[in-house]
Design an enzyme around this catalytic site. Structure first.
Site, PDB file in Angstrom:
ATOM      1  N   SER A  86       0.809  -1.267  -0.030  1.00  0.00           N
ATOM      2  CA  SER A  86      -0.036   0.106  -0.024  1.00  0.00           C
ATOM      3  C   SER A  86       0.718   1.073   0.002  1.00  0.00           C
ATOM      4  O   SER A  86       1.793   1.484   0.950  1.00  0.00           O
ATOM      5  CB  SER A  86      -0.811   0.004   1.248  1.00  0.00           C
ATOM      6  OG  SER A  86      -1.387   1.266   1.383  1.00  0.00           O
ATOM      7  N   ASN A  87       0.644   2.210  -0.962  1.00  0.00           N
ATOM      8  CA  ASN A  87       1.214   3.492  -1.100  1.00  0.00           C
ATOM      9  C   ASN A  87       0.773   4.476   0.162  1.00  0.00           C
ATOM     10  O   ASN A  87       1.378   5.251   0.615  1.00  0.00           O
ATOM     11  CB  ASN A  87       1.087   4.118  -2.382  1.00  0.00           C
ATOM     12  CG  ASN A  87       1.535   3.238  -3.399  1.00  0.00           C
ATOM     13  OD1 ASN A  87       2.902   3.025  -3.437  1.00  0.00           O
ATOM     14  ND2 ASN A  87       0.755   2.919  -4.407  1.00  0.00           N
TER      15      ASN A  87
END
Ligand SMILES: *Cc1c(COP(=O)(O)O)cnc(C)c1O
Length: 341
Positions: A86-87
């Site tokens: 996840s960014n």
């Protein structure tokens, strides 16, 4: 053509002070070689991947507003979550480090099968550890915020003062934050003498698109906002854009233009986080022609959608179309073995 009122939008936004995490304004650059290759409208890129802190990305613009509430509430720990690559949680971890707050992240397993051995350890997962976040492995149930809230409750019971950052940093305040991208873009396009026909970007948890639609309804009223579904859940994305948009509109004392929400299906590949041939083609093309680093989960699927719309003749050669590069480059390294680049 109606010019829209940038000053009106800026006036609405001036009531919300930013923390200053994101380096703004982000650049607007021409994509001359890509446009020449595709043979459609003029193309531009808004570099939301260059917001700076901790490798940047689109979540910092939202965090600049959402985390003001955390600081004002006297929180000592940020709690959020997402998949291993996840960014969003990587940008939460970076913000926590910068603000001197703790960071506890619910890392969801089972949303997708790890596509490479490096998936759990490299890219964003490595950066989370680098920024000092504590990682908690939890099963993916489909309830995006459930495990995040459970984790926050547990930390509160231990005497900490947690602040929940929602999945994707998407809520009303996040949408308000993202509307600022339109104020910048409208000024940058005005300086170059054009009004964009369309703004194209990939849409996941919906806060980015909600903010773009909010901002455009004031400052770029003639511009289409085109979200490319990268979750393979276009109905869910559409509903979330409307929900976060309505919440943001309440905060801004505006009405949300539901009819301006366009979410285009068909470019997500087989599932969230799983690249397909068009994803890999877009990664290669952007790199080879523009030295633009896309990621296989979000921005490459967004560009794949844009390429398909250009190919279908949606725009004329004298139109200007802006692609929003929302970031995500660290994930490219975690996926490298699956992409054969
Ligand atoms: C989160 C993310 C998006 C999607 O933004 P939402 O506000 O969740 O719709 C797009 N691109 C990248 C690189 C992201 O990290």
């Amino acid at each position: 053509m109606a010019r829209g009122s940038i000053a009106d939008l800026e006036g609405h936004l001036a009531r919300f002070r930013r923390l200053g995490l994101a380096r703004l304004p982000t650049p607007l650059e021409p994509l001359t070689r890509l446009a020449g290759h595709l043979g459609g409208p003029r193309l531009w890129v808004k570099r939301e991947d260059e917001t700076g802190l901790g490798f940047g990305g689109n979540k910092l613009r939202k965090l600049d507003h959402v985390l003001r509430a955390a600081v004002e509430a006297g929180a000592d720990t940020l709690v959020s979550g997402g998949v291993a690559q996840s960014n969003s949680q990587r940008q939460v971890a970076a913000a926590a480090a910068k603000l001197g707050l703790g960071c506890d992240l619910a890392v969801y397993h089972g949303r997708l099968a790890p596509p490479t051995p490096a998936y759990e350890t490299s890219g964003n997962a490595l950066l989370n550890r680098l920024y000092g976040a504590r990682l908690h492995d939890v099963p993916w149930t489909g309830d995006r915020n459930g495990a995040i809230r459970d984790l926050a409750d547990r930390l509160a019971a231990e005497g900490r003062r947690p602040f929940v950052v929602p999945y994707g940093v998407s809520d009303g305040l996040g949408a308000v934050g993202y509307a600022s991208a339109i104020a910048e873009l409208a000024r940058q396009c005005g300086e170059r003498g054009f009004t964009p026909r369309a703004v194209v970007h990939c849409s996941g948890s919906g806060g980015t698109q909600a903010g773009l639609v909010l901002g455009a309804s004031l400052a770029l009223p003639e511009t289409e906002i085109v979200g490319i579904d990268i979750d393979a859940e276009p109905d869910r994305v559409r509903a979330d854009v409307r929900r976060h948009g309505a919440a943001g509109a309440d905060l801004l004392d505006m009405t949300f233009a539901d009819d301006r929400v366009e979410v285009v299906a068909g470019h997500a590949g087989p599932a969230y986080g799983v690249p397909h041939a068009a994803t890999v083609d877009a990664v290669r093309l952007a790199g080879r022609l523009e030295a633009l680093v896309l990621d296989p989960v979000y921005s490459a699927k967004g560009l794949a959608g844009l390429i398909a719309l250009v190919g279908a003749g949606r725009w004329r050669p004298d139109d200007d179309v802006v692609f929003i590069h929302t970031g995500g480059a660290p994930a490219l390294f975690a996926y490298a073995a699956a992409l054969a680049i």
